[in-house]
Write an enzyme that holds these catalytic residues in place. Structure first.
Site, PDB file in Angstrom:
ATOM      1  CD  GLU A   1      23.271  -7.277 -20.641  1.00  0.00           C
ATOM      2  OE1 GLU A   1      23.886  -6.177 -20.974  1.00  0.00           O
ATOM      3  OE2 GLU A   1      22.146  -7.141 -20.779  1.00  0.00           O
TER       4      GLU A   1
ATOM      5  NE  ARG B   1      20.092  -1.873 -19.661  1.00  0.00           N
ATOM      6  CZ  ARG B   1      19.283  -2.634 -19.372  1.00  0.00           C
ATOM      7  NH1 ARG B   1      18.925  -3.785 -18.596  1.00  0.00           N
ATOM      8  NH2 ARG B   1      18.294  -2.701 -20.617  1.00  0.00           N
TER       9      ARG B   1
END
Length: 808
Positions: free
Chosen positions: A759, A352
């Protein structure tokens, strides 16, 4: 026509006859209290601040509950030559002392790779500890104080082995062995190496990005109650009940169905309660099964910080090619990721970081290479953003370098490189993993925030201030965020829910998501209230349990509302369709004439209360309970070729931050922050604003003050609030302006066209780091670009100021 026989039969059972449809037309339009888009308070908000919210440690303990202390390794890397626990077993109040020999099933609590032992083997070559704080054995006693005291009676003989504590040592160890902890990975778009050779301008650099402790208010805790037939009930402070269930079951050597895991709420998680809680749940369950008594394992703050994983530390080396206008021609990123002693979730986290190495910028050519390295420190784990923040810091650092090299305002450099909007005429640009970005709104958001925060005028005022002040220097930065939403491990993008409607019209809701303070339960309850058009107080929120909704994914990846909201909607709509079918048959009206309105249902030209229709359906033997399921469509990723569509959509936002630094001490203040963030069509603006503000402050803490430090022996020295600094209310900017983007609407078919908000706001804080860089440049009169690593503590800021002032 009324069926008198049916009514009579129901009455004989003690139930009232159904209220027949009134002949009068519906009254004035009504609205429910607390459906989708209502700015409701968090369902437990008042309980949080009053102390009434019950966490696992608040639950009354059953008689005979044992308290557990986990004894930890004192060495970073050593072979256990011998371990004598006789004195521990003989200590006052001790009921059990458990080691690896007591585990009936698999000695592992890892999420994926099978390399996280609950206790280390005590014989053979595998009898090795690999970090200071690694669990060695557990003591169960009548009190925690007795368990802790007993553990000190152990006699353990170690043989020290070479230990790699920092990244340099990890790289050297891996190079010597010819193998990293996990295989390296690479993404390529175009021929970056060739473009870099012919680029108009080229520069190289490096930035060190530190880790971060989760510092949840509620520490790691689990309790276990033994049941019949070897069953066990576990209460765990976990974001992933199904994973805890599976790990406890495999440790005990029993089927998953013999373990039930429950959690009503957590006092914070941030990723630290995704894979880590399985250890403490496994130990508590083992004690409970071995002794036949309830057991509780609760860590204190110091032990928690020493024993549990952190955000991954990352070193990024970059090679940039760009033209005179600041437009990127090619980039080459090298990521060096500190994983700790085991693999944990590092593969996906490091991936990621690569997925977000572009942030909001269309890179014509890119190469991103990632190495995943072992250190003899605690295994690093999930943390809000899951590697994305580290990757984004790299490209934002590159943007500031380009701006300095070209003399162009940093915001203009950023605007010239962002992904184009749909319909802009340039066509969708692709990410380094070959996913077209078809929903970009970042250019528009940047333009709006630039205007609303008066960026250009403030630039001029800051320049004037800096010219007149030799000691205090201000800096300003406006940075974008583009964050992919979905689990990049595709099979995790699924969720289940269970909805019951009782015969009085009240509703209970259960789903696989967990509540850690982020407001997920409130949002999903609003979805159910909206579907039935009933007031929110008619929907009962219940704790997450594997006994109701099985095989759930972690509440992570900002997907809690997306997944569980859709699953709950599916369950509610199944029940709603049954009610409509009943009304159609009972009252002989077309389906489109059965309309749910505020706490009522309009049937043809008349209406009745929702509760009355439900009561009738119950008497007619209509099922008023349903499961719901949702799987995110259209996502896939071919990791071998680093190509695909790992994200369902992107969330966007931007922040402008202004700082002032004291060039004599390195101290600084965040003076003002303006945020404009896209949450699509907000499910709950109040909760979304709280998530945006909280995420920004937590990100600021990571970037500017939260510093982890291990000594040469591998001991974490920042393991308590006295040595590890997190943001306080005093660190919040006095002038904090936050707006949800009014034009927001998810182009993908998410729950009510909302967007994830957990997030993405975390990365808005990069604007603070860039503003500090801007202020340091001003301190050196623009002569040099500063070397500044994360976190930008006052010590690092002062060193950077000295460096730029000493530049020729």
């Amino acid at each position: 026509m009324i069926d008198e026989t049916r009514i009579q039969d129901r009455g004989a059972a003690g139930e009232p006859a159904p209220a027949e449809l009134g002949e009068q037309p519906p009254g004035e339009a009504r609205a429910i209290r607390g459906g989708v888009s209502a700015a409701l308070a968090h369902d437990s908000g008042a309980k949080h601040v009053s102390g009434a919210a019950r966490y696992i440690d608040d639950d009354p303990e059953l008689p005979g509950t044992l308290q557990i202390f986990i004894a930890m390794s004192e060495r970073a890397h050593a072979r256990i030559r011998s371990m004598d626990l006789d004195a521990v077993r003989a200590a006052p109040g001790v009921a059990a002392v458990l080691t690896v020999a007591d585990i009936p099933g698999q000695n592992d609590y890892s999420p994926v790779f099978g390399d996280d032992p609950i206790f280390p083997p005590l014989e053979g070559e595998g009898a090795v500890v690999q970090y200071v704080g690694q669990p060695i054995f557990a003591v169960a006693a009548e009190t925690l104080a007795l368990a802790r005291a007993a553990a000190k009676c152990a006699t353990i003989a170690y043989e020290d082995l070479p230990a790699a504590i920092d990244l340099d040592a990890a790289i050297a160890m891996a190079d010597e062995a010819g193998e990293d902890l996990l295989p390296p990975h690479e993404m390529r778009l175009g021929d970056a190496e060739a473009v870099l050779k012919t680029a108009h301008q080229r520069l190289r650099g490096r930035i060190e990005i530190g880790g971060q402790d989760h510092f949840y208010l509620e520490g790691q805790i689990a309790s276990a109650i033994p049941g019949e037939d070897g069953d066990v009930l576990v209460r765990s402070s976990t974001q992933h009940p199904s994973e805890v269930q599976h790990n406890v079951a495999k440790m005990l050597g029993i089927p998953d169905h013999a373990v039930t895991v429950e959690v009503r709420r957590m006092g914070g998680g941030f990723g630290g309660k995704e894979s880590q809680p399985a250890l403490f749940a496994a130990v508590a369950a083992l004690v409970a099964v071995k002794t036949g008594r309830p057991a509780k394992c609760r860590l204190d703050r110091d032990d928690d910080m020493v024993m549990t994983g952190k955000r991954h530390e990352v070193r990024i080396e970059y090679d940039l090619g760009f033209d005179a206008d600041g437009r990127i021609e090619a980039v080459d990123f090298a990521h060096f990721v500190r994983c700790g002693y085991s693999k944990d979730l590092s593969a996906a986290i490091a991936d990621r970081a690569m997925f977000h190495a572009d942030n909001a910028y269309a890179l014509p050519a890119a190469r991103i290479h990632s190495r995943r390295l072992k250190t003899h420190t605690v295994s690093n784990t999930a943390f809000r953003g899951f590697g994305g923040p580290q990757g984004m810091v790299g490209i934002e650092r590159a943007m500031d370098r380009i701006a300095f090299a070209t003399g162009i305002d940093p915001l203009d450099v950023r605007k010239r490189n962002v992904y184009p909007a749909p319909g802009s005429g340039t066509g969708p640009a692709s990410t380094p993993y070959h996913m077209p970005v078809t929903d970009s709104v970042i250019g528009e958001i940047l333009e709006e925030l630039e205007a609303s925060c008066a960026y250009r005028a403030r630039r001029e005022k800051i320049a004037a201030f800096n010219a007149a002040n030799p000691v205090l220097k201000k800096g300003l930065a406006l940075t974008p965020v583009k964050f992919g939403i979905s689990f990049t491990t595709s099979h995790l993008n699924q969720a289940g829910a269970l909805v019951h409607v009782y015969k009085d019209g009240s509703v209970t809701l259960n789903h696989g998501g967990t509540e850690m303070g982020q407001g997920l339960f409130t949002k999903v309850a609003q979805v159910v209230a909206e579907e039935f058009q009933i007031d929110i107080d008619q929907v009962k929120i219940t704790g997450t349990t594997t006994g109701k909704v099985p095989n759930t994914s972690a509440t992570a990846a900002s997907s809690g509302s997306d997944l569980n909201g859709m699953a709950a909607q599916a369950a509610a709509r199944t029940i709603k369709d049954r009610l409509i079918d009943y009304a159609v048959e009972r009252y002989h009206v077309p389906r489109d004439q059965v309309v749910f309105e505020a706490n009522r249902v309009r049937i043809g030209n008349a209406e009745k209360r929702f509760s009355d229709l439900v009561g009738e359906a119950y008497l007619a033997r209509i099922s008023l309970s349903s499961t719901g399921f949702y799987a995110t469509p259209g996502i896939s990723y071919d990791r071998d070729n680093a190509r695909g569509t790992p994200f369902y959509y992107f969330a966007y936002g931007a922040a402008c931050s202004e700082v002032v630094i004291d060039t004599l001490t390195g101290e600084y203040r965040l003076l003002r922050t303006d945020i404009l963030h896209d949450v699509g069509r907000s499910l709950n603006p109040a909760i979304d604003r709280g998530q945006i503000e909280g995420g920004f402050i937590q990100g600021m803490g990571w970037l500017t003050m939260e510093e982890l430090w291990w000594d040469e022996a591998g001991r974490l020295r920042t393991h308590a609030p006295s040595t590890y600094k997190i943001p306080t209310a005093n660190d919040r900017p006095d002038d904090f302006r936050l707006a949800i983007w009014e034009k927001g609407e998810n182009r993908s078919e998410t729950i009510y066209r909302s967007k994830a908000v957990g997030e993405p706001p975390f990365m808005l804080a990069i604007s603070v780091f860039s503003a500090l860089t801007d202020a340091i440049i001003a301190a050196g009169d623009g002569r040099a670009f500063p070397d500044l690593d994360v976190p930008a503590t006052p010590e690092r800021v002062l060193a950077a100021v000295d460096s730029v002032r000493g530049a020729a």
